[in-house]
Write an enzyme that holds these catalytic residues in place. Structure first.
Site, PDB file in Angstrom:
ATOM      1  N   MET B   1      69.377  69.193 -76.191  1.00 21.71           N
ATOM      2  CA  MET B   1      68.627  68.118 -75.535  1.00 21.71           C
ATOM      3  C   MET B   1      69.457  67.494 -74.415  1.00 21.71           C
ATOM      4  O   MET B   1      70.660  67.380 -74.518  1.00 21.71           O
ATOM      5  CB  MET B   1      68.308  67.037 -76.576  1.00 21.71           C
ATOM      6  CG  MET B   1      67.303  66.029 -76.093  1.00 21.71           C
ATOM      7  SD  MET B   1      67.236  64.589 -77.167  1.00 21.71           S
ATOM      8  CE  MET B   1      66.151  65.149 -78.452  1.00 21.71           C
ATOM      9  N   CYS B   2      68.816  67.132 -73.336  1.00 24.33           N
ATOM     10  CA  CYS B   2      69.455  66.429 -72.239  1.00 24.33           C
ATOM     11  C   CYS B   2      68.386  65.556 -71.591  1.00 24.33           C
ATOM     12  O   CYS B   2      67.207  65.704 -71.884  1.00 24.33           O
ATOM     13  CB  CYS B   2      69.993  67.381 -71.175  1.00 24.33           C
ATOM     14  SG  CYS B   2      71.442  68.330 -71.686  1.00 24.33           S
ATOM     15  N   GLY B   3      68.819  64.653 -70.730  1.00 21.06           N
ATOM     16  CA  GLY B   3      67.848  63.841 -70.004  1.00 21.06           C
ATOM     17  C   GLY B   3      67.979  64.094 -68.513  1.00 21.06           C
ATOM     18  O   GLY B   3      69.087  64.205 -67.986  1.00 21.06           O
ATOM     19  N   ARG B  32      69.049  60.911 -75.135  1.00 24.29           N
ATOM     20  CA  ARG B  32      68.903  62.340 -74.899  1.00 24.29           C
ATOM     21  C   ARG B  32      70.222  62.974 -74.457  1.00 24.29           C
ATOM     22  O   ARG B  32      70.352  64.199 -74.526  1.00 24.29           O
ATOM     23  CB  ARG B  32      67.852  62.615 -73.820  1.00 24.29           C
ATOM     24  CG  ARG B  32      66.457  62.173 -74.150  1.00 24.29           C
ATOM     25  CD  ARG B  32      65.476  62.681 -73.118  1.00 24.29           C
ATOM     26  NE  ARG B  32      65.375  64.124 -73.171  1.00 24.29           N
ATOM     27  CZ  ARG B  32      64.494  64.787 -73.914  1.00 24.29           C
ATOM     28  NH1 ARG B  32      63.610  64.125 -74.623  1.00 24.29           N
ATOM     29  NH2 ARG B  32      64.474  66.091 -73.923  1.00 24.29           N
TER      30      ARG B  32
END
Lengths: 223, 297
Positions: B1-3, B32
Site C-alpha cells: 500500500m502507498c498513497g 497508507r
C-alpha cells in the site's frame, strides 16, 4: 434526532453509539471520505450521511437503513446482512462484496467488481458497472440499469444478473438466459421496492451455464 | 500500500498555496504510507539557456563550497538554495554538462531531478515530519505530485522513496507492485538506462525514460507500458505542464480524481482531496482501467 459531525466527533465514537444505543434517526455530517463509517449496525435505525465516504461504509449492516448523500469509496455495504444502503452518488470498487441479504441501491455508477462473491444481497445500480462485476457471485440479484464492463459474472454460481444496457465480454461460464414471467415479476417488484425507475421489459437476464463449478463425472477420463 | 496525491492549479492566484494544499493531502495519506514521503513540485521555470537540478546529500554538506566550485568550473552563474537535505541548483549552462560534471566530480551527491521547472524532495520518515522538515507550507508552484510510501518490496531509504525522476522535468510516483521488474531492469540496463536501486518503481520510471528517449510521446510510452509492465499499479506522472494518470487493466489499486474551476486533483483516496477548498462540490470520478489521463496548461 442524534447528530454527529465527523469534523469534531470521531468515527469510533459514532460507531460505538450505533452499536450501543441506537434508535430512531441519526444524521452524520462532514464524513470527508473517512473509512468505516456506520459499520456493524444491528438495529432498525435510519442513518443519513451527508457527503462522500471512504472505504467500507455501512459494512456488515443488519436492519438499518443507511443513506449516503455522496460518493462511496471501496467496499460500501460489504457483507451486508439485511436492511438497506443507498448511495446517491457513485460507488467505488467491490460495492456490496459478499453481501448476504438486504439491499444496496447505487443511484450513480459502480466501479469494478460490483457484487463480487455476493451471497444473497440484492444490488440495484441505476448507472453502469465496471469490469468483473458479480465475479464468483453465489446468490442474490445484481440489477444494472446502464452498461456492464467486461467479464460480467465470471465464474458465477447461482446469482441472477439483469442488465438493461450493453454488456462487454461475458465472464467464464456466464451466459444470457431467458427472462421468464417469474423473473419479470420479481424484477418489477425489486425495482419498485428500491425506487429505481426503469422499464422491466428492457432487461436481459444472465446467469451460470453451470459448466464450471460442478465437477462433471463424464469428464473424469480427461484428467 | 502507498498513497499518491497530485494537484494541478488552474487559477494562478492559488500558486502561493500549492505547498499548503500538498501538505494537507500528504499528511492525510500517512496511514497508507508511513515509511517515507516525497514530492515533485513545478515552479518558476528557468530560461532555455539555464537548467535547474535538485541534489541530495547524505548528512552534513558544504553546499557553499559546491556552488563556488560549480561557478568556476562550469564558467556559469550558479544559484543554490538549500532545503533540509536537498539543494536546488540553477546554472546558466547546458543540463547534460552539469549532470556529467556532478556525476564525475561529486559522486557523493544524488541528482533527484533535472529540467527547467521540476524540483524533487524526498526523505524517509513519516509524512508529517517531511512536511515540517521541508517547510511545505512555504512552497509555491503551479502543480505537484506527492507520495507516501509503505514499503513492501525493497528497503526503506531516501533512495527508494518516490518520486523518481524519469527525464527532463518528468517524474513518476507509484502505488502498487510490479512483478517483472527484475527482467525489465536487465533489459533497461542493456539499453543504457541508469537504474540505481532494486526498487520496482524505479524500473517503471526507467522504462518511461527509455521510451521517451526513443522518441515516444508520453501517451505512447504509457500505452506501451500497459503491455510491458506486469503487476498492479496506479501511476501518476508529473510533466512540465501538468500530470498524467494510468492504472493497470485490473485496477485493484485505488485512484480518484476531482475537478473544480480552480484545480484538478488526484489521490489514492478521496479523503486527501477533501482537504482542498471546494472539494465537497467538485466533480469526482474514478479513472478507468488501462486508460491514460493527462492534464496540462
Amino acid at each position: 434526532m442524534a447528530a454527529f459531525d465527523l469534523n469534531t466527533d470521531s468515527v469510533r465514537v459514532l460507531n460505538q453509539h450505533l452499536h450501543d444505543s441506537p434508535s430512531g434517526t441519526l444524521s452524520v455530517t462532514n464524513p470527508g471520505g473517512r473509512h468505516c463509517i456506520a459499520c456493524g449496525i444491528d438495529a432498525p435505525v435510519e442513518v443519513s450521511i451527508d457527503g462522500h465516504v471512504g472505504y467500507y461504509c455501512a459494512g456488515m449492516n443488519k436492519q438499518a437503513k443507511i443513506t449516503i448523500a455522496g460518493n462511496a469509496g471501496p467496499g460500501v455495504a460489504e457483507n451486508i446482512m439485511s436492511g438497506s444502503v443507498r448511495v446517491k452518488g457513485n460507488a467505488s470498487q467491490y460495492a456490496g462484496a459478499s453481501g448476504r441479504g438486504g439491499a444496496l441501491i447505487i443511484e450513480g455508477d459502480a466501479s469494478t467488481r460490483c457484487g463480487i462473491s455476493m451471497k444473497g444481497v440484492d444490488i440495484v445500480v441505476a448507472g453502469s458497472v465496471g469490469h468483473m462485476s458479480a465475479f464468483l457471485a453465489q446468490k442474490g440479484r445484481l440489477v444494472i440499469c446502464g452498461d456492464a464492463g467486461d467479464f460480467l459474472g465470471d465464474s458465477i454460481y447461482e446469482a441472477t444478473i439483469y442488465v438493461r444496457g450493453n454488456v462487454g465480454e461475458l465472464g467464464a461460464d456466464c451466459i444470457e438466459k431467458e427472462m421468464t414471467a417469474d423473473h419479470v415479476q420479481g424484477l418489477k417488484q425489486l425495482l419498485a421496492a428500491t425506487g429505481v425507475a426503469a422499464n422491466v421489459n428492457d432487461f436481459r437476464r444472465y446467469g451460470s451455464a453451470r459448466k464450471l463449478y460442478n465437477f462433471n463425472i463424464d469428464h473424469a477420463d480427461d484428467y | 500500500m502507498c498513497g499518491i496525491v497530485g494537484i494541478y492549479l488552474k487559477n494562478e492566484d492559488l500558486y502561493p498555496e500549492l505547498g499548503g494544499f500538498l501538505a494537507a493531502m500528504l499528511v492525510e495519506m500517512s496511514d497508507r504510507g508511513p515509511d517515507s514521503a516525497g514530492i515533485a513540485l513545478y515552479r518558476d521555470p528557468v530560461p532555455d539557456s539555464s537548467c535547474k537540478l535538485t541534489l541530495h546529500a547524505a548528512g552534513e554538506y558544504d553546499w557553499d563550497a559546491l556552488r563556488t566550485e560549480m561557478a568556476s568550473r562550469l564558467k556559469s552563474d550558479v544559484k543554490l538554495d538549500v532545503l533540509a537535505s536537498h539543494a536546488v541548483v540553477i546554472a546558466s549552462a547546458q543540463v547534460a554538462s552539469v549532470q556529467d560534471w556532478l556525476r564525475t566530480q561529486h559522486p557523493e551527491l544524488r541528482i533527484m531531478s533535472a529540467g527547467s521547472a521540476i524540483e524533487i524532495y524526498k526523505e524517509k520518515g513519516p509524512p508529517r515530519e517531511f512536511v515540517r522538515q521541508f517547510r511545505l507550507h512555504e512552497l509555491n508552484g503551479s502543480h505537484a505530485l506527492g507520495h507516501t510510501r509503505m514499503a513492501t518490496e525493497s528497503a526503506v531509504t531516501t533512495e527508494h522513496s518516490h518520486p523518481f525522476s524519469t527525464g527532463m522535468d518528468l517524474c513518476l510516483v507509484h502505488n502498487g507492485s510490479l512483478s517483472n521488474h527484475n527482467r525489465l531492469r536487465r533489459t533497461l540496463r542493456d539499453e543504457g538506462v541508469d537504474i540505481q536501486t532494486d526498487n520496482d518503481s524505479e524500473v517503471a520510471a526507467g522504462y518511461l525514460m527509455w521510451r521517451l528517449r526513443e522518441g515516444d510521446s508520453l501517451e505512447d510510452a504509457l500505452n506501451r507500458a500497459l503491455k510491458d509492465l506486469d503487476g498492479f499499479y496506479t501511476f501518476a506522472i508529473g510533466t512540465k505542464d501538468g500530470f498524467a494518470v494510468l492504472r493497470d487493466p485490473i485496477a485493484c489499486k485505488p485512484a480518484v480524481m476531482a475537478e473544480t474551476d480552480e484545480w484538478v486533483a488526484m489521490s489514492s483516496e478521496f479523503r486527501a482531496i477533501a482537504q482542498l477548498p471546494g472539494a465537497a462540490n467538485a466533480t469526482i470520478w474514478e479513472p478507468a482501467p488501462a486508460t491514460v489521463y493527462t492534464w496540462g496548461h
